[in-house]
Design a protein around this motif. Sequence first.
Motif, PDB file in Angstrom:
ATOM      1  N   GLN A 164     -17.963 -29.689 -35.418  1.00 46.90           N
ATOM      2  CA  GLN A 164     -18.266 -31.063 -34.966  1.00 46.90           C
ATOM      3  C   GLN A 164     -18.714 -30.798 -33.460  1.00 46.90           C
ATOM      4  OE1 GLN A 164     -18.645 -34.246 -37.027  1.00 46.90           O
ATOM      5  NE2 GLN A 164     -19.791 -34.553 -35.197  1.00 46.90           N
ATOM      6  N   LEU A 165     -20.119 -30.817 -33.074  1.00 40.22           N
ATOM      7  CA  LEU A 165     -20.444 -30.768 -31.750  1.00 40.22           C
ATOM      8  C   LEU A 165     -20.428 -31.957 -31.338  1.00 40.22           C
ATOM      9  CD1 LEU A 165     -20.395 -27.471 -32.324  1.00 40.22           C
ATOM     10  CD2 LEU A 165     -22.541 -27.446 -30.922  1.00 40.22           C
ATOM     11  N   SER A 166     -19.952 -32.605 -30.311  1.00 36.72           N
ATOM     12  CA  SER A 166     -20.056 -34.092 -29.756  1.00 36.72           C
ATOM     13  C   SER A 166     -20.452 -34.085 -28.538  1.00 36.72           C
ATOM     14  CB  SER A 166     -18.664 -34.772 -30.067  1.00 36.72           C
ATOM     15  OG  SER A 166     -18.250 -34.749 -31.625  1.00 36.72           O
ATOM     16  N   GLY A 167     -20.449 -35.576 -28.047  1.00 38.24           N
ATOM     17  CA  GLY A 167     -21.087 -36.098 -26.768  1.00 38.24           C
ATOM     18  C   GLY A 167     -20.054 -36.778 -26.090  1.00 38.24           C
ATOM     19  N   ARG A 168     -20.543 -37.256 -24.819  1.00 37.88           N
ATOM     20  CA  ARG A 168     -20.001 -38.234 -23.936  1.00 37.88           C
ATOM     21  C   ARG A 168     -20.617 -39.628 -24.327  1.00 37.88           C
ATOM     22  NH1 ARG A 168     -16.114 -35.407 -21.584  1.00 37.88           N
ATOM     23  NH2 ARG A 168     -16.423 -33.047 -21.326  1.00 37.88           N
ATOM     24  N   GLY A 169     -19.913 -40.644 -23.645  1.00 42.45           N
ATOM     25  CA  GLY A 169     -20.506 -41.741 -23.986  1.00 42.45           C
ATOM     26  C   GLY A 169     -21.175 -42.224 -22.565  1.00 42.45           C
ATOM     27  N   LEU A 170     -22.455 -43.049 -22.888  1.00 41.43           N
ATOM     28  CA  LEU A 170     -23.215 -43.447 -21.742  1.00 41.43           C
ATOM     29  C   LEU A 170     -23.554 -44.930 -22.254  1.00 41.43           C
ATOM     30  CD1 LEU A 170     -24.498 -42.337 -19.318  1.00 41.43           C
ATOM     31  CD2 LEU A 170     -26.538 -41.989 -20.351  1.00 41.43           C
ATOM     32  N   GLY A 171     -23.357 -45.775 -21.060  1.00 36.39           N
ATOM     33  CA  GLY A 171     -23.626 -47.165 -21.424  1.00 36.39           C
ATOM     34  C   GLY A 171     -22.421 -47.750 -22.645  1.00 36.39           C
TER      35      GLY A 171
ATOM     36  N   SER B 111     -12.132 -20.969 -38.655  1.00 33.89           N
ATOM     37  CA  SER B 111     -11.539 -20.007 -39.858  1.00 33.89           C
ATOM     38  C   SER B 111     -10.076 -20.423 -40.089  1.00 33.89           C
ATOM     39  CB  SER B 111     -11.723 -18.716 -39.248  1.00 33.89           C
ATOM     40  OG  SER B 111     -11.099 -17.803 -39.990  1.00 33.89           O
ATOM     41  N   ASP B 112      -9.321 -20.927 -39.084  1.00 33.01           N
ATOM     42  CA  ASP B 112      -7.839 -21.034 -38.994  1.00 33.01           C
ATOM     43  C   ASP B 112      -7.737 -22.405 -39.670  1.00 33.01           C
ATOM     44  OD1 ASP B 112      -4.987 -20.700 -38.916  1.00 33.01           O
ATOM     45  OD2 ASP B 112      -5.134 -21.629 -36.886  1.00 33.01           O
ATOM     46  N   VAL B 113      -8.128 -23.476 -38.874  1.00 31.72           N
ATOM     47  CA  VAL B 113      -7.785 -24.836 -39.316  1.00 31.72           C
ATOM     48  C   VAL B 113      -8.752 -25.404 -39.915  1.00 31.72           C
ATOM     49  CG1 VAL B 113      -7.403 -27.233 -38.093  1.00 31.72           C
ATOM     50  CG2 VAL B 113      -6.871 -25.093 -36.888  1.00 31.72           C
ATOM     51  N   GLY B 114     -10.069 -25.237 -39.912  1.00 28.56           N
ATOM     52  CA  GLY B 114     -11.137 -25.645 -40.587  1.00 28.56           C
ATOM     53  C   GLY B 114     -11.935 -26.697 -39.945  1.00 28.56           C
ATOM     54  N   ALA B 115     -11.499 -27.475 -39.010  1.00 25.45           N
ATOM     55  CA  ALA B 115     -12.178 -28.334 -38.099  1.00 25.45           C
ATOM     56  C   ALA B 115     -12.208 -28.252 -36.534  1.00 25.45           C
ATOM     57  CB  ALA B 115     -11.834 -29.671 -38.480  1.00 25.45           C
ATOM     58  N   VAL B 116     -13.108 -28.319 -35.977  1.00 25.64           N
ATOM     59  CA  VAL B 116     -13.319 -28.358 -34.468  1.00 25.64           C
ATOM     60  C   VAL B 116     -14.205 -29.514 -33.977  1.00 25.64           C
ATOM     61  CG1 VAL B 116     -15.231 -26.652 -34.278  1.00 25.64           C
ATOM     62  CG2 VAL B 116     -13.366 -26.807 -32.518  1.00 25.64           C
ATOM     63  N   ILE B 117     -13.706 -29.951 -32.894  1.00 24.67           N
ATOM     64  CA  ILE B 117     -14.586 -31.252 -32.229  1.00 24.67           C
ATOM     65  C   ILE B 117     -14.743 -30.690 -30.686  1.00 24.67           C
ATOM     66  CG2 ILE B 117     -14.842 -33.515 -31.489  1.00 24.67           C
ATOM     67  CD1 ILE B 117     -12.822 -34.446 -33.859  1.00 24.67           C
ATOM     68  N   CYS B 118     -15.675 -30.284 -30.524  1.00 27.22           N
ATOM     69  CA  CYS B 118     -16.065 -29.876 -28.990  1.00 27.22           C
ATOM     70  C   CYS B 118     -17.496 -29.939 -28.428  1.00 27.22           C
ATOM     71  CB  CYS B 118     -15.629 -28.280 -28.937  1.00 27.22           C
ATOM     72  SG  CYS B 118     -16.816 -27.279 -29.854  1.00 27.22           S
ATOM     73  N   ALA B 119     -17.845 -29.961 -27.230  1.00 25.39           N
ATOM     74  CA  ALA B 119     -18.775 -30.109 -26.341  1.00 25.39           C
ATOM     75  C   ALA B 119     -19.870 -28.685 -26.878  1.00 25.39           C
ATOM     76  CB  ALA B 119     -18.499 -29.946 -24.910  1.00 25.39           C
ATOM     77  N   ALA B 120     -21.010 -29.526 -26.919  1.00 23.00           N
ATOM     78  CA  ALA B 120     -22.159 -28.526 -27.399  1.00 23.00           C
ATOM     79  C   ALA B 120     -22.413 -27.475 -26.017  1.00 23.00           C
ATOM     80  CB  ALA B 120     -23.358 -29.073 -27.815  1.00 23.00           C
TER      81      ALA B 120
END
Length: 428
Positions: free
Chosen positions: A113-120, A149-158
């Motif tokens: 899950q490549l996510s972003g930051r809020g604006l507005g 591979s280990d956990v199965g989920a990641v949420i981070c910056a692109a």
Amino acid sequence: MAVEPFDTVDLIRTKRSSGTLSTAEIDWLVDAYTRGYVGDEQMAALAMAIFLNGMERREIRDLTLAMIASGERMSFGSLGKTTVDKHSTGGVGDKITLPLAPLVATFGVAVPQLSGRGLGHTGGTLDKLESIPGWQAAISNERMTEILSDVGAVICAAGSGLAPADKKLYALRDITGTVECIPLIASSIMSKKIAEGTAALVLDVKFGSGAFMADFEQSKLLAQTMVDLGKDAGVATSALLTDMEVPLGLTIGNALEVRESVEVLAGGGPADVVSLTVSLAEEMLRLAGITDADPAAALADGRAMDTWRRMIEAQGGDAAATLPVAAETHVVTATESGVLATQEALPFGIAAWRLGAGRARAQDPVQAGAGIELHVRPGDAVTAGQPLWTLHTDEPDRFERALESLEGAWSIGDSAPDRGPIVRERIQ
């Protein structure tokens, strides 16, 4: 010095006159803009021409592929797991990514899950997670693969290497009034998601007061356009059209939304957040080829919570830490007895932003504890003097402007209209 094969002014004139650009012209345009040959003022004119006159499906596909080609493409082929991602067009109180990613990963699927930051008024997933002490948004591609591979989920910056042409064009659209344009929105979102390398993608496309596009039919057209782009690129793609007329859940703001997400992972939480999380999980798992999973059971029995804790700790966060709390609060109470009849999402999002939960410029800081707690939802009975919502901020001088944005945004009457199901339609 090499001679350029096309003239930018000719391309602007073509779109200004409702013509179509060839694949070669679009490929050159995106490359030339990325390397600085085509100037911002020329790209702004072209973006406005596209905004006014649109693009054909083939042009939108070419634009998307050209923006992907402007940077790197990630690959998760070495994982040995099916990868599936979710993208939301954003809304007020939309914290679904937080419980959804670990929930889906619980069934053996990898969720990058490549996510972003809020604006507005729209909150950013990374801002929410950064309210957890120690949690880091920026990780290397190698570390991302290890966690998947280990956990199965990641949420981070692109990373900056994904679709750099889109990053440049997005910033330009933001200051030239060309954001709300379906060809440009669809190619922007899908260029990043396809470059990310996921095998399957579920789109959560919002409509209503707090949505990026309020109109249902326009939201549906955007969803269909993005689903078509995904299929054209070989990514299994579907979309759910979901209601954003009122805020999602009972919290708006970074740490407040993390707390509510943890409640959902613990088997509780507001019914609408649980319902949408489960619906999106079922759709993601279906695209990943898993049809016998029961996401609701994985929330109820604690499996998803276990994955959440491992996911947070893998990025340096303390999943057991106390979340930040704002220094000041202000309670809004009911002026009369009756039923909460209406509650518009957008003004509540703006109020949370003015309290410090969001930013006006990309470089602005956010307050982890700022936001709004909702104590009632449309349809709930209220009595005069009863708390309706609590505003949170570290700076009490922010209350006045936040309260101004809520004026006329809610009403008390005899009854509330039936809003129907939160998931209105599925497009595949």
